[in-house]
Design a protein around this motif. Sequence first.
Motif, PDB file in Angstrom:
ATOM      1  N   MET A 389       0.846  -1.211   0.000  1.00  0.00           N
ATOM      2  CA  MET A 389       0.000   0.000   0.000  1.00  0.00           C
ATOM      3  C   MET A 389       0.871   1.247   0.000  1.00  0.00           C
ATOM      4  O   MET A 389       0.599   2.211  -0.704  1.00  0.00           O
ATOM      5  CB  MET A 389      -0.890   0.007   1.251  1.00  0.00           C
ATOM      6  CG  MET A 389      -2.083  -0.889   1.159  1.00  0.00           C
ATOM      7  SD  MET A 389      -2.903  -0.927   2.771  1.00  0.00           S
ATOM      8  CE  MET A 389      -4.507  -1.552   2.300  1.00  0.00           C
ATOM      9  N   LYS A 390       1.932   1.168   0.821  1.00  0.00           N
ATOM     10  CA  LYS A 390       2.840   2.317   0.915  1.00  0.00           C
ATOM     11  C   LYS A 390       3.530   2.532  -0.433  1.00  0.00           C
ATOM     12  O   LYS A 390       3.652   3.653  -0.904  1.00  0.00           O
ATOM     13  CB  LYS A 390       3.875   2.065   2.023  1.00  0.00           C
ATOM     14  CG  LYS A 390       4.823   3.211   2.239  1.00  0.00           C
ATOM     15  CD  LYS A 390       5.774   2.925   3.387  1.00  0.00           C
ATOM     16  CE  LYS A 390       6.846   3.998   3.492  1.00  0.00           C
ATOM     17  NZ  LYS A 390       7.677   4.152   2.307  1.00  0.00           N
ATOM     18  N   GLY A 397       2.332   9.158  -5.711  1.00  0.00           N
ATOM     19  CA  GLY A 397       2.772  10.510  -5.361  1.00  0.00           C
ATOM     20  C   GLY A 397       4.090  10.898  -6.020  1.00  0.00           C
ATOM     21  O   GLY A 397       4.549  12.033  -5.880  1.00  0.00           O
ATOM     22  N   SER A 398       4.706   9.985  -6.748  1.00  0.00           N
ATOM     23  CA  SER A 398       6.023  10.276  -7.321  1.00  0.00           C
ATOM     24  C   SER A 398       5.910  11.119  -8.587  1.00  0.00           C
ATOM     25  O   SER A 398       4.992  10.949  -9.386  1.00  0.00           O
ATOM     26  CB  SER A 398       6.727   8.958  -7.652  1.00  0.00           C
ATOM     27  OG  SER A 398       7.835   9.198  -8.480  1.00  0.00           O
ATOM     28  N   LEU A 416       9.894   0.503  -7.344  1.00  0.00           N
ATOM     29  CA  LEU A 416      10.244  -0.697  -6.566  1.00  0.00           C
ATOM     30  C   LEU A 416      10.157  -0.394  -5.075  1.00  0.00           C
ATOM     31  O   LEU A 416       9.768  -1.249  -4.281  1.00  0.00           O
ATOM     32  CB  LEU A 416      11.658  -1.158  -6.907  1.00  0.00           C
ATOM     33  CG  LEU A 416      11.855  -1.722  -8.315  1.00  0.00           C
ATOM     34  CD1 LEU A 416      13.334  -1.844  -8.648  1.00  0.00           C
ATOM     35  CD2 LEU A 416      11.176  -3.075  -8.447  1.00  0.00           C
ATOM     36  N   GLY A 417      10.499   0.789  -4.717  1.00  0.00           N
ATOM     37  CA  GLY A 417      10.430   1.149  -3.300  1.00  0.00           C
ATOM     38  C   GLY A 417      11.043   2.516  -3.077  1.00  0.00           C
ATOM     39  O   GLY A 417      11.699   3.080  -3.959  1.00  0.00           O
ATOM     40  N   LYS A 418      10.806   3.026  -1.870  1.00  0.00           N
ATOM     41  CA  LYS A 418      11.317   4.352  -1.555  1.00  0.00           C
ATOM     42  C   LYS A 418      12.190   4.249  -0.327  1.00  0.00           C
ATOM     43  O   LYS A 418      11.797   3.616   0.666  1.00  0.00           O
ATOM     44  CB  LYS A 418      10.126   5.269  -1.293  1.00  0.00           C
ATOM     45  CG  LYS A 418      10.454   6.716  -1.299  1.00  0.00           C
ATOM     46  CD  LYS A 418       9.203   7.557  -1.230  1.00  0.00           C
ATOM     47  CE  LYS A 418       9.643   8.992  -0.998  1.00  0.00           C
ATOM     48  NZ  LYS A 418       8.586   9.927  -1.042  1.00  0.00           N
ATOM     49  N   GLY A 419      13.389   4.799  -0.395  1.00  0.00           N
ATOM     50  CA  GLY A 419      14.284   4.801   0.756  1.00  0.00           C
ATOM     51  C   GLY A 419      14.223   6.162   1.425  1.00  0.00           C
ATOM     52  O   GLY A 419      13.302   6.951   1.176  1.00  0.00           O
TER      53      GLY A 419
END
Length: 688
Positions: A389-390, A397-398, A416-419
């Motif tokens: 979900m995140k 939002g990107s 893929l993901g956000k750090g």
Amino acid sequence: MSDDMLMHFSSNSSNQSDQSLPTKIAKLEARMAGKVPSVTPAPPVQLQQQHQQQQQQQPIWSSVSSGPKFGPPEELAGSSDSDDDNGGEFLIQANTQKRQRLQENDNSVVIEHLETQTVNDGRQKIGETEETKGGFDTNRKKQGRGRGQSNSGRGRGSKANDQMRSQISVSTAMPSNGQLENSYLKDNRPKEHFRNDDRISLEEELRAKVSILEEDLRKSRQEAFDNHDLCHQLEKELKELKDYEQQMKPKRTKIISDLLISVSKAERQEARMKVRQDSLRLGSVGVIRAGTIISETWEDGQMLKDLNIHLRQLLETKEAIERQRKSLKKRQSDKGDGTDAESGAQEEDFLIQDEIFKSRLVSMKREEEAILRERDRYELEKGRLIREMKRIRDEDGSRFNNFQILNHRYALLNLLGKGGFSEVYKAFDLVDHRYVACKLHGLNAQWSEDKKQSYIRHAMREYNIHKTLVHNHIVRLWDIFEIDQNTFCTVLEYCCGKDLDAVLKATPVLPEREARIIIVQIFQGLVYLNKRAQKIIHYDLKPGNVLFDEFGIAKVTDFGLSKIVEEDVGSQGMELTSQGAGTYWYLPPECFELSKTPLISSKVDVWSAGVLFYQMLYGRRPFGHDQSQERILREDTIIKARKAEFPSKPTISNEAKDLIRRCLTYNQADRPDVLTIAQDPYLTYVKR
Ligand SMILES: Nc1ncnc2c1ncn2[C@@H]1O[C@H](COP(=O)(O)OP(=O)(O)OP(=O)(O)O)[C@@H](O)[C@H]1O
């Protein structure tokens, strides 16, 4: 001489070997008449003709060459004995021939001139196409080359040239025989007779040869012309193909990126649909309002509700059975010890009843354990759902979520993901045609210029370290470029498997065999970092920084906090100047040293690897597992981490435990470094 004899000689004269027949006949006649004839009788017409034929049958080389070396064959030499006998007459004849020869000389000069000219003409024409050094040798060379270039040329030209070659070889092979030369000079008369004819036929022959050579030359030129044409044509085609390729490139790129976008859009849709479905089962994020403060809260889904209801029912039933059992026991004790048969039957009844309750309670315990396992599974699924979900929310939002092509090369697909300070996108490299991971480092626009510069310096440092690393267990860094003033991108090898953090969230405890092969690969990566001329301390080894590719090969990534070991560093390590924000669960005690600047070495990574291995085997970290980062600092959890405890379950081999103990040696000086611990038998797969 009798007619018979004459017949005999004349028939023998057809034998080509006897060329001095007229002389011999004259001698015999003179002998028979008992005198030397003062005038040699003219040879019979038949013999004259035969002689003429013989002259004509002489090989060509004898007429080509006017020198004495190329004299007639040895029969002439053989007849020289008898020539001596009537030498005087021969001298007269020779003188007469001399005169004739003088007259002919003018003609022969003309013919020789012609010969030379014809040959020269031939050469000149050949020389127009090929380098000429003169003589037949040159011709021969040309012939050789021609053979290599054209088969047809060989057939035509080679015949004439072979003939010439044979003439030359015969002429050079002829011995210089003085006797032969003399006899030839002496018996030159027949040649004088046929000299003109020979020269004419030679001239014709040469002309024929020249015309063959000219024809050859013409054909070679035609061939060269055709080849040149073909070459030109091919060049043109190649250029057209290149132009076409150039024209098609953007179209092809567009088709590929369109396809990729379609697939990615479908994936996005599917991901969102799955999240919706899972939400119904697992739960969703709700919003709660408290006055002006709006906060998010998790609302459990139906699955957990059902599990909880089931568990509650089980507990209620369990309590009811316990109650029943108690009252049964009470009734039994109230009854007292009966001795008659009736009381004996009641006793048995009590026992059976109790056994039923006990057995029911045991089976309910099993049910309860199953429900609790289901709840654990639910928690894992819930965690995965929350992460997804995140991720979706981050993707939505990107500012890079609209399938941009970066640097004219990298087609961004899904997030893929956000750090902490970056977004990592799956992307497709349109030049090298492979998937890559684009890490987009965003600088906060609100940051001061100094902070931005410091961040860029930090990222560039990471890039400069990482780009030099080429190893199977280290994620490759392919490229780096600027997107705008506040953003730049690093392009990494794409690892399509989960990272170790996701693996451990899905399966917190790994079988020892699986955990062992993962830690072995991590150590191989670390050994590589420590065998380079410029050694590197990773400093941020944690499950999230271990990725898996499609084959399950583990790769260490994220060199954002890594340190280059200076060359003159002592055995205790180098000073940790920038502490960085490594993840505290995985850092060794020396990194929490605040009283003085800590000295660090590759032993930091050894400690982190030990924590990782422990976590894979036991499903929890050895120190501060349930503590927050802040609490670990506050309570000095790692500074107090003197000894790791090993739970009894799951059962782990002593070799594995020993390795963990070595890695988690509290005192840095006693802890083995990367190259030393890599020798541990548990980390090697050598057959014993
Ligand atoms: N090379 C890669 N291939 C595939 N996925 C990657 C790659 N690099 C990173 N990821 C994934 O992208 C996500 C974000 O990675 P990133 O390194 O930014 O996050 P992080 O390590 O959690 O954060 P931070 O770098 O701030 O510690 C993670 O889920 C990670 O698994």
